[in-house]
Every structure is written in structure tokens, then in C-alpha cells.
Write a protein that holds these residues in place. Sequence first.
Motif, short mmCIF file in Angstrom:
data_model
loop_
_atom_site.label_atom_id
_atom_site.label_comp_id
_atom_site.label_asym_id
_atom_site.label_seq_id
_atom_site.Cartn_x
_atom_site.Cartn_y
_atom_site.Cartn_z
N ARG A 108 -4.96 -3.72 4.16
CA ARG A 108 -4.84 -2.97 2.91
C ARG A 108 -4.68 -3.94 1.75
N PRO A 109 -5.11 -3.53 0.56
CA PRO A 109 -4.92 -4.40 -0.59
C PRO A 109 -3.44 -4.59 -0.89
N SER A 163 -2.05 -4.89 -3.63
CA SER A 163 -1.63 -4.21 -4.85
C SER A 163 -0.97 -2.86 -4.59
N ASP A 164 -1.20 -2.26 -3.43
CA ASP A 164 -0.59 -0.96 -3.17
C ASP A 164 0.67 -1.07 -2.30
N LYS A 165 1.13 -2.27 -2.04
CA LYS A 165 2.27 -2.45 -1.14
C LYS A 165 3.55 -1.82 -1.71
N ARG A 166 3.84 -2.03 -2.99
CA ARG A 166 5.04 -1.43 -3.57
C ARG A 166 4.97 0.09 -3.50
N GLU A 167 3.80 0.63 -3.77
CA GLU A 167 3.62 2.09 -3.70
C GLU A 167 3.86 2.60 -2.28
N ARG A 168 3.31 1.89 -1.30
CA ARG A 168 3.51 2.30 0.09
C ARG A 168 4.98 2.20 0.49
N THR A 183 7.56 2.40 -1.55
CA THR A 183 8.28 3.46 -2.25
C THR A 183 8.06 4.80 -1.58
N THR A 184 6.81 5.09 -1.21
CA THR A 184 6.50 6.34 -0.51
C THR A 184 7.27 6.41 0.81
N TYR A 226 10.00 -6.81 -2.91
CA TYR A 226 10.01 -5.65 -3.81
C TYR A 226 11.40 -5.05 -4.00
#
Length: 179
Positions: free
Chosen positions: A3-4, A6-11, A13-14, A47
Motif C-alpha cells: 500500500r502507498p 501516504s495512507d498509513k496514518r489514515e489506516r 486512525t481507522t 504517527y
Amino acid sequence: MPRPASDKRERLTTAAIHLARTEGIQSTTLAAIATEAGVAPGSVYYYFKTKDDVAAAVADGIAELLAAQRAEYGTDAKAALAALLSAYVDDAAAIRAHGTLLATASAGTGSDRAHREAIDWVSEQFEALGFASPAARARAVHLLATVEGGAALARALDDPSPLEREAAHLERWVENSSS
């Protein structure tokens, strides 16, 4: 394929929101968040340095989720308030299992952001119906206290009927509202 980054913080947090809702923020560990998000445990610390950082991300993430939901309710005040109440009833199974997102946003996080934003939004809807600001705010607090209370009873009793009854009552109340 990885996965990119850039989406690690979003993942993360989710994952933290999911675990906070299902396990409670106090029981949510950084290792569990990493596992839930599918990332290496060490990268979580990049993060979220502390449990307080996780709690802040959970509170902010839920506030953003709820704001996005409210944005989808449209611009007609009565319809928007009805949509909010319907969302509670539609989420009754998850509420019975884990409580509401709004309750999770403050439980153990020390943040009142999601509550304040929800009250502000509901107040705006009542103002759009012609109520003066103080009356609109009082109505907003009443609506949220009632539906959250119905949700809390639905969870405690493992029975959706308190939530369904309160939401139906509030929908009639909103429909008949005018200043």
C-alpha cells in the motif's frame, strides 16, 4: 503489492477508531492498532508516540467521520435532522454492540470536539427552521441528549426499542417544529 505510505496514518486512525469502539480506548494497544491496520508495529510510533496521541487521533477521526455524515444529509433542515435520527436507528446493531460513535469520541479521549460540533450543527438546523440562537441550541442539546440516551439504553438492555422509540419521537418533534 504494498500500500502507498501516504495512507498509513489514515489506516492507523481507522484501526484505532475501530478498536476504541469495540474494545475501549483504554484497552487499545499500539500493537493491536498496528495489527488491525496491517502495518509493522514499530511504524505506529512514527504517527502516535503516546496513548494520548492515539486518543486524540480517535477523537479527531470520529469528529471528521461524523461531520462527513452530516454533510451528506443535505440542506433542508428538517430532512437533515430526520436523516441524523435515521442514521442512529440504521446503526442500532453496532450501537447495541459498541455504543455510538459520538460516545466513543469522548470516552477515554478527553475530547469534546465531536459533541460540540454535533451540537453546533443541530443548532444550525434549528436556526434554519427559524429558532433564535439560544432556543436552537437548547433544542439541539435536547435532541442529542435524548437520542444518545436512547442509544445508551439500547446498548445496556441489548434491545433496540429504546433507541427506535426516542428517534421516532424526535422525528415527530422535529417535523412539528417551527418558531
